[in-house]
Design a protein around this motif. Structure first.
Motif, PDB file in Angstrom:
ATOM      1  N   UNK A  55      15.887 -19.602   5.589  1.00 56.02           N
ATOM      2  CA  UNK A  55      14.444 -19.795   5.712  1.00 56.02           C
ATOM      3  C   UNK A  55      13.863 -18.655   6.549  1.00 56.02           C
ATOM      4  N   UNK A  56      14.220 -18.650   7.861  1.00 50.71           N
ATOM      5  CA  UNK A  56      13.665 -17.617   8.754  1.00 50.71           C
ATOM      6  C   UNK A  56      14.051 -16.215   8.296  1.00 50.71           C
ATOM      7  N   UNK A  57      15.237 -16.096   7.684  1.00 50.11           N
ATOM      8  CA  UNK A  57      15.767 -14.767   7.374  1.00 50.11           C
ATOM      9  C   UNK A  57      15.678 -14.432   5.886  1.00 50.11           C
ATOM     10  N   UNK A  58      14.734 -15.051   5.191  1.00 49.55           N
ATOM     11  CA  UNK A  58      14.598 -14.775   3.761  1.00 49.55           C
ATOM     12  C   UNK A  58      13.996 -13.384   3.525  1.00 49.55           C
ATOM     13  N   UNK A  59      14.791 -12.520   2.903  1.00 53.94           N
ATOM     14  CA  UNK A  59      14.374 -11.129   2.669  1.00 53.94           C
ATOM     15  C   UNK A  59      13.036 -11.044   1.923  1.00 53.94           C
ATOM     16  N   UNK A  60      12.818 -11.941   0.961  1.00 53.82           N
ATOM     17  CA  UNK A  60      11.574 -11.861   0.164  1.00 53.82           C
ATOM     18  C   UNK A  60      10.336 -11.962   1.064  1.00 53.82           C
ATOM     19  N   UNK A  61      10.414 -12.816   2.100  1.00 53.15           N
ATOM     20  CA  UNK A  61       9.285 -12.958   3.032  1.00 53.15           C
ATOM     21  C   UNK A  61       9.069 -11.669   3.830  1.00 53.15           C
ATOM     22  N   UNK A  62      10.184 -11.076   4.303  1.00 52.82           N
ATOM     23  CA  UNK A  62      10.072  -9.823   5.078  1.00 52.82           C
ATOM     24  C   UNK A  62       9.470  -8.737   4.204  1.00 52.82           C
ATOM     25  N   UNK A  63       9.909  -8.715   2.942  1.00 51.74           N
ATOM     26  CA  UNK A  63       9.419  -7.729   1.988  1.00 51.74           C
ATOM     27  C   UNK A  63       7.902  -7.860   1.788  1.00 51.74           C
ATOM     28  N   UNK A  64       7.421  -9.082   1.651  1.00 48.21           N
ATOM     29  CA  UNK A  64       5.989  -9.226   1.349  1.00 48.21           C
ATOM     30  C   UNK A  64       5.127  -8.906   2.580  1.00 48.21           C
ATOM     31  N   UNK A  65       5.635  -9.146   3.778  1.00 46.97           N
ATOM     32  CA  UNK A  65       4.857  -8.780   4.974  1.00 46.97           C
ATOM     33  C   UNK A  65       4.985  -7.305   5.340  1.00 46.97           C
TER      34      UNK A  65
END
Ligand SMILES: *Cc1c(COP(=O)(O)O)cnc(C)c1O
Length: 357
Positions: A217-227
């Motif tokens: 959850x916290x470390x989901x690459x897709x989230x980091x990518x979109x931010x």
């Protein structure tokens, strides 16, 4: 109070200029002020990593990004290879197992560098990754990545490296060498407080991450990518550590990356040859693979006495790590270390050796 010399293996000495850079009013991680800091860090780290790919800023110590690498690149039951060269490699293997991966541990003698050819003989049709410690902080030995990278480049095997104690002191050419994931942290050669780690993924690793079914959850690459496109992180980052890292990278770029790497190398070479002159042992088995960022000293049974005697002379070094903690201690040359510091510790060791013998 006498001045203390810190030759530690992380967290390391933080130069005043970096400490002062944190002396700012609080600001939001959704502000332009943060976005500028974020962007400065990413661009400088791309140069240190040797990559055109994005470098993500992850809040948490180095282990956090190691977990991000595993949970985004693999799926339950995947087979991976972990060359075991010491404490930190063992931890990487244990983390893989905690997430349900099938780990082939390729065991090396402690103090030995990981022979790439031996690792490659373990590759099988179903091997999904090789996870290797770039700079083994428990033994003071580094592992060469270029042969592995070239051999695995056009295969489906991902090459993932923990360069937490390497980046900023040991050369990294992620794109040229074909390394798929590189991990670093703020409190080693980046001379900053703990709290941030950094991770970059190759296109091959990003493609793989789309199939990964491990829970995250916290470390989901897709989230980091979109931010990342907004120069932000999905959640509140360790903003003050980011300020410190920004300044540390300014210092590194001002000195010049090649000069910084050369300084680490020449300091460690001076330290090693000084130790040899004193008849003090090295733990590394092959002088060609001695880490430029820390030196592991072999002193059968006497490690604690050496560390304490150095502390009495206001020189702080790091103790040994299990299972060699009684017989070794570690002198950090990572970060803001000058050749004078090396001469200081060698002089101190000369007199300590006389009293201990
Ligand atoms: C310091 C270190 C780590 C990470 O430790 P954290 O305490 O999580 O930052 C991982 N690998 C190596 C080789 C290290 O030196």
């Amino acid at each position: 109070m006498a001045k203390t010399t810190q030759l530690l293996c992380g967290p390391v000495y933080i130069p005043p200029r970096i400490l002062e850079s944190m002396f700012k009013d609080s600001f939001s991680h959704r502000s332009q002020q943060y976005e500028t800091v974020h962007s400065n860090i990413v661009h400088a780290l791309q140069q240190l990593f040797g990559t055109k790919e994005n470098v993500y800023i992850v809040t948490g110590s180095g282990t956090t990004s190691m977990e991000m690498a595993i949970t985004n690149c693999f799926s339950e039951g995947d087979s991976v290879i972990v060359p075991i060269t010491g404490n930190f490699a063992s931890q990487f293997a244990a983390m893989c197992e905690a997430f349900g991966l099938n780990v082939d541990r390729v065991q090396f003698d402690l103090g030995e560098t990981a022979d790439p050819q031996r690792i490659l003989t373990h590759i099988q049709d179903n091997t999904k990754g090789v996870l290797i410690t770039h700079n083994e902080s428990s033994t003071g030995v580094y592992n060469s990545l270029v042969e592995l990278g070239l051999a695995l480049k056009d295969t489906s095997v991902l090459l993932i490296t923990d360069s937490v104690s390497g980046i900023g002191g040991l050369e990294m050419k992620m794109d040229d060498w074909g390394v798929d994931v590189v991990i670093a942290a703020s409190q080693k050669c980046l001379m900053s407080p703990a709290g941030l780690s950094f991770i970059s993924f190759s296109q091959k690793a990003k493609e793989r991450s789309k199939q990964s079914n491990l829970r995250k959850y916290y470390l989901n690459l897709q989230d980091y990518e979109s931010f990342q496109s907004k120069n932000q992180t999905p959640r509140t980052p360790a903003i003050y550590t980011a300020l410190a890292v920004q300044e540390s990278l300014n210092m590194i770029l001002e000195e010049g990356i090649d000069n910084v790497l050369q300084r680490h190398k020449s300091n460690s070479i001076a330290l090693i040859s000084g130790l040899q002159d004193l008849g003090i042992g090295l733990f590394a088995k092959d002088i060609n693979f001695c880490s430029p960022t820390l030196t592991c000293v072999y002193c059968s049974g006497n490690a604690v006495s050496y560390v304490n005697a150095l502390a009495e002379k206001n020189i702080l070094v790091s103790g040994g790590l299990k299972p060699i903690n009684k017989d070794t201690f570690r002198i950090g040359t990572m970060g803001y270390v000058h050749i004078d510091d090396i001469h200081l510790v060698l002089n101190a060791l000369e007199s300590i050796k006389r009293t201990l013998n």
